[in-house]
Design a protein around this motif. Structure first.
Motif, PDB file in Angstrom:
ATOM      1  N   PRO A   1     -42.600 -31.671  49.335  1.00 40.08           N
ATOM      2  CA  PRO A   1     -42.452 -30.217  49.482  1.00 40.08           C
ATOM      3  C   PRO A   1     -42.050 -29.782  50.888  1.00 40.08           C
ATOM      4  CG  PRO A   1     -44.746 -30.833  49.068  1.00 40.08           C
ATOM      5  CD  PRO A   1     -43.934 -32.047  48.867  1.00 40.08           C
ATOM      6  N   GLU A   2     -42.575 -30.435  51.917  1.00 36.48           N
ATOM      7  CA  GLU A   2     -42.238 -30.022  53.274  1.00 36.48           C
ATOM      8  C   GLU A   2     -40.795 -30.364  53.618  1.00 36.48           C
ATOM      9  OE1 GLU A   2     -42.742 -28.080  56.796  1.00 36.48           O
ATOM     10  OE2 GLU A   2     -44.065 -28.120  55.043  1.00 36.48           O
ATOM     11  N   ALA A   3     -40.346 -31.518  53.195  1.00 34.83           N
ATOM     12  CA  ALA A   3     -38.954 -31.891  53.456  1.00 34.83           C
ATOM     13  C   ALA A   3     -38.002 -30.964  52.725  1.00 34.83           C
ATOM     14  CB  ALA A   3     -38.720 -33.341  53.027  1.00 34.83           C
ATOM     15  N   ALA A   4     -38.327 -30.625  51.482  1.00 32.92           N
ATOM     16  CA  ALA A   4     -37.488 -29.701  50.722  1.00 32.92           C
ATOM     17  C   ALA A   4     -37.469 -28.321  51.379  1.00 32.92           C
ATOM     18  CB  ALA A   4     -37.994 -29.595  49.284  1.00 32.92           C
ATOM     19  N   GLY A   5     -38.643 -27.889  51.855  1.00 29.25           N
ATOM     20  CA  GLY A   5     -38.714 -26.590  52.508  1.00 29.25           C
ATOM     21  C   GLY A   5     -37.868 -26.529  53.759  1.00 29.25           C
ATOM     22  N   GLN A   6     -37.945 -27.565  54.579  1.00 19.37           N
ATOM     23  CA  GLN A   6     -37.163 -27.578  55.804  1.00 19.37           C
ATOM     24  C   GLN A   6     -35.669 -27.691  55.529  1.00 19.37           C
ATOM     25  OE1 GLN A   6     -38.636 -30.473  58.596  1.00 19.37           O
ATOM     26  NE2 GLN A   6     -40.722 -29.674  58.555  1.00 19.37           N
ATOM     27  N   ARG A   7     -35.326 -28.331  54.430  1.00 10.61           N
ATOM     28  CA  ARG A   7     -33.907 -28.522  54.126  1.00 10.61           C
ATOM     29  C   ARG A   7     -33.273 -27.269  53.527  1.00 10.61           C
ATOM     30  NH1 ARG A   7     -31.267 -33.366  50.348  1.00 10.61           N
ATOM     31  NH2 ARG A   7     -29.073 -32.787  50.744  1.00 10.61           N
TER      32      ARG A   7
ATOM     33  N   LEU B   1     -33.853 -28.299  43.338  1.00  7.83           N
ATOM     34  CA  LEU B   1     -34.869 -27.885  44.306  1.00  7.83           C
ATOM     35  C   LEU B   1     -36.262 -28.289  43.854  1.00  7.83           C
ATOM     36  CD1 LEU B   1     -35.866 -26.302  46.788  1.00  7.83           C
ATOM     37  CD2 LEU B   1     -35.913 -24.255  45.321  1.00  7.83           C
ATOM     38  N   LEU B   2     -36.593 -27.989  42.600  1.00  4.72           N
ATOM     39  CA  LEU B   2     -37.946 -28.298  42.122  1.00  4.72           C
ATOM     40  C   LEU B   2     -38.197 -29.795  42.097  1.00  4.72           C
ATOM     41  CD1 LEU B   2     -38.454 -25.655  39.295  1.00  4.72           C
ATOM     42  CD2 LEU B   2     -39.164 -25.574  41.698  1.00  4.72           C
ATOM     43  N   GLY B   3     -37.160 -30.586  41.821  1.00  3.83           N
ATOM     44  CA  GLY B   3     -37.309 -32.036  41.866  1.00  3.83           C
ATOM     45  C   GLY B   3     -37.622 -32.515  43.267  1.00  3.83           C
ATOM     46  N   GLU B   4     -36.955 -31.957  44.266  1.00  6.79           N
ATOM     47  CA  GLU B   4     -37.195 -32.372  45.644  1.00  6.79           C
ATOM     48  C   GLU B   4     -38.536 -31.835  46.160  1.00  6.79           C
ATOM     49  OE1 GLU B   4     -34.010 -32.190  48.436  1.00  6.79           O
ATOM     50  OE2 GLU B   4     -32.456 -32.298  46.878  1.00  6.79           O
TER      51      GLU B   4
ATOM     52  N   GLN C   1     -41.122  -9.091  29.966  1.00  2.00           N
ATOM     53  CA  GLN C   1     -42.531  -8.922  30.281  1.00  2.00           C
ATOM     54  C   GLN C   1     -42.650  -8.035  31.509  1.00  2.00           C
ATOM     55  OE1 GLN C   1     -44.132 -12.910  30.660  1.00  2.00           O
ATOM     56  NE2 GLN C   1     -44.705 -12.953  28.505  1.00  2.00           N
ATOM     57  N   GLY C   2     -42.964  -6.778  31.288  1.00  2.00           N
ATOM     58  CA  GLY C   2     -43.064  -5.833  32.400  1.00  2.00           C
ATOM     59  C   GLY C   2     -41.738  -5.642  33.092  1.00  2.00           C
ATOM     60  N   THR C   3     -41.685  -5.994  34.361  1.00  5.27           N
ATOM     61  CA  THR C   3     -40.462  -5.828  35.147  1.00  5.27           C
ATOM     62  C   THR C   3     -39.687  -7.138  35.288  1.00  5.27           C
ATOM     63  OG1 THR C   3     -41.684  -6.216  37.207  1.00  5.27           O
ATOM     64  CG2 THR C   3     -41.476  -3.931  36.462  1.00  5.27           C
ATOM     65  N   PHE C   4     -40.001  -8.110  34.414  1.00  5.68           N
ATOM     66  CA  PHE C   4     -39.331  -9.413  34.433  1.00  5.68           C
ATOM     67  C   PHE C   4     -38.764  -9.727  33.061  1.00  5.68           C
ATOM     68  CE2 PHE C   4     -42.539  -9.557  37.711  1.00  5.68           C
ATOM     69  CZ  PHE C   4     -41.971 -10.255  38.756  1.00  5.68           C
ATOM     70  N   VAL C   5     -37.749 -10.574  33.053  1.00  9.88           N
ATOM     71  CA  VAL C   5     -37.284 -11.169  31.810  1.00  9.88           C
ATOM     72  C   VAL C   5     -37.423 -12.683  31.955  1.00  9.88           C
ATOM     73  CG1 VAL C   5     -34.855 -11.304  32.546  1.00  9.88           C
ATOM     74  CG2 VAL C   5     -35.425 -11.285  30.105  1.00  9.88           C
ATOM     75  N   ASN C   6     -37.972 -13.323  30.939  1.00 11.38           N
ATOM     76  CA  ASN C   6     -38.130 -14.782  30.971  1.00 11.38           C
ATOM     77  C   ASN C   6     -36.779 -15.467  30.819  1.00 11.38           C
ATOM     78  OD1 ASN C   6     -40.913 -14.651  31.247  1.00 11.38           O
ATOM     79  ND2 ASN C   6     -41.272 -14.653  29.041  1.00 11.38           N
ATOM     80  N   LEU C   7     -36.677 -16.644  31.443  1.00 11.19           N
ATOM     81  CA  LEU C   7     -35.435 -17.408  31.374  1.00 11.19           C
ATOM     82  C   LEU C   7     -35.780 -18.861  31.064  1.00 11.19           C
ATOM     83  CD1 LEU C   7     -32.427 -16.684  31.890  1.00 11.19           C
ATOM     84  CD2 LEU C   7     -32.691 -17.680  34.175  1.00 11.19           C
ATOM     85  N   GLN C   8     -35.238 -19.342  29.961  1.00 11.17           N
ATOM     86  CA  GLN C   8     -35.421 -20.737  29.575  1.00 11.17           C
ATOM     87  C   GLN C   8     -34.334 -21.571  30.246  1.00 11.17           C
ATOM     88  OE1 GLN C   8     -38.013 -21.823  27.758  1.00 11.17           O
ATOM     89  NE2 GLN C   8     -38.787 -19.707  27.652  1.00 11.17           N
ATOM     90  N   VAL C   9     -34.753 -22.425  31.189  1.00  4.86           N
ATOM     91  CA  VAL C   9     -33.799 -23.212  31.971  1.00  4.86           C
ATOM     92  C   VAL C   9     -33.989 -24.683  31.632  1.00  4.86           C
ATOM     93  CG1 VAL C   9     -33.028 -23.835  34.282  1.00  4.86           C
ATOM     94  CG2 VAL C   9     -33.847 -21.512  33.828  1.00  4.86           C
ATOM     95  N   PRO C  10     -32.958 -25.362  31.157  1.00  5.21           N
ATOM     96  CA  PRO C  10     -33.098 -26.784  30.832  1.00  5.21           C
ATOM     97  C   PRO C  10     -33.216 -27.633  32.084  1.00  5.21           C
ATOM     98  CG  PRO C  10     -30.815 -26.076  30.562  1.00  5.21           C
ATOM     99  CD  PRO C  10     -31.605 -24.843  30.851  1.00  5.21           C
ATOM    100  N   GLY C  11     -33.893 -28.771  31.930  1.00  8.90           N
ATOM    101  CA  GLY C  11     -33.973 -29.743  33.021  1.00  8.90           C
ATOM    102  C   GLY C  11     -35.073 -29.502  34.022  1.00  8.90           C
ATOM    103  N   LEU C  12     -35.942 -28.530  33.767  1.00 10.65           N
ATOM    104  CA  LEU C  12     -37.040 -28.272  34.686  1.00 10.65           C
ATOM    105  C   LEU C  12     -38.283 -29.039  34.256  1.00 10.65           C
ATOM    106  CD1 LEU C  12     -36.748 -24.415  35.321  1.00 10.65           C
ATOM    107  CD2 LEU C  12     -35.622 -26.303  36.518  1.00 10.65           C
ATOM    108  N   PRO C  13     -39.209 -29.290  35.192  1.00  8.14           N
ATOM    109  CA  PRO C  13     -40.453 -29.964  34.815  1.00  8.14           C
ATOM    110  C   PRO C  13     -41.186 -29.188  33.726  1.00  8.14           C
ATOM    111  CG  PRO C  13     -40.228 -29.881  37.197  1.00  8.14           C
ATOM    112  CD  PRO C  13     -39.133 -29.036  36.646  1.00  8.14           C
TER     113      PRO C  13
END
Length: 232
Positions: free
Chosen positions: A99-105, A91-94, A130-142
């Motif tokens: 961004p508009e094409a990815a959003g519509q898709r 998703l982030l790559g598209e 961190q507060g009400t969140f937990v961080n997540l390390q995801v490979p392959g992201l920008p």
């Protein structure tokens, strides 16, 4: 000598005849009738006529129960999100490319100026809370992308409500009920997905999450989970 004639005594006004009295009564009755008609017309002009449908909508608004609504609709939202969830890295790559094409898709919007909301899935390594969140390390992201998963106890936003495009404002009587529906869906997340979860125990463990995200910016991702699987 000039004769002086005594003045005749003045006569008292004649009493109205019976016919005159009848005419007077008729005039008064006519004036009263006209005034009554004018009053009724004025009241009718100021009265809002409600159709049966409008009355039913008003009654529904007075009795709207967001908890009951969410209990009925949450399973369908979960099914819609899990069934159409797109891989977060894809998703982030598209989005970066168009961004508009990815959003519509993949996404849905609640208004012309609203961000797209997406059903997503990803797997990563849990980090610090961190507060009400937990961080997540995801490979392959920008580079520089921060991914967080909502773990409560407070669950914010309306991503679960908006991610499928099946819950729309027009289904509700007013904005208050529409917002309450989103909050009640978040309560379902807390009670069905996060109940008994201790975020502090997640650090260093693999977490697979399916959920919804409103993409305000592609470098800061806050996922509201509808499924959360933690490796031993």
């Amino acid at each position: 000598m000039t004769d002086v004639h005594p003045r005749s005594p003045s006569r008292a006004p004649a009493a109205p005849s019976r016919l005159a009295r009848r005419r007077s009564r008729r005039r008064r009755a006519a004036v009263a009738t006209a005034a009554g008609v004018a009053l009724v017309a004025a009241m009718a002009a100021g009265t809002e006529v409600r159709s049966t449908e409008a009355a039913a909508q008003q009654a529904a608004a007075a009795t709207f129960d967001p908890r009951a609504w969410a209990a009925e609709n949450y399973p369908r939202q979960v099914e819609g999100i899990t069934g159409s969830a797109v891989d977060l890295a894809q998703l982030l790559g598209e989005v970066a490319a168009d961004p508009e094409a990815a959003g519509q898709r993949y996404g849905h919007k609640t208004g012309a100026t609203s961000p797209y909301t997406y059903p997503v899935r990803t797997t990563g390594t849990a980090g610090a809370v961190q507060g009400t969140f937990v961080n997540l390390q995801v490979p392959g992201l920008p580079a520089g992308t921060i991914v967080r998963v909502q773990t409560g106890p407070a669950i914010t936003g309306t991503a679960v409500r908006d991610a499928t495009g099946t819950v729309e404002f027009g289904q509700f009587t007013n904005q208050v009920d529409y917002a309450a529906a989103g909050t009640a869906l978040n309560d379902q997340v807390r009670s069905t997905v996060l109940d008994g979860l201790d975020p502090a125990t997640l650090a260093g463990r693999q977490v697979e999450v399916v959920g919804a995200v409103s993409l305000l910016t592609p470098t800061s991702i806050a996922i509201t989970p509808v499924q959360l699987d933690v490796a031993p």
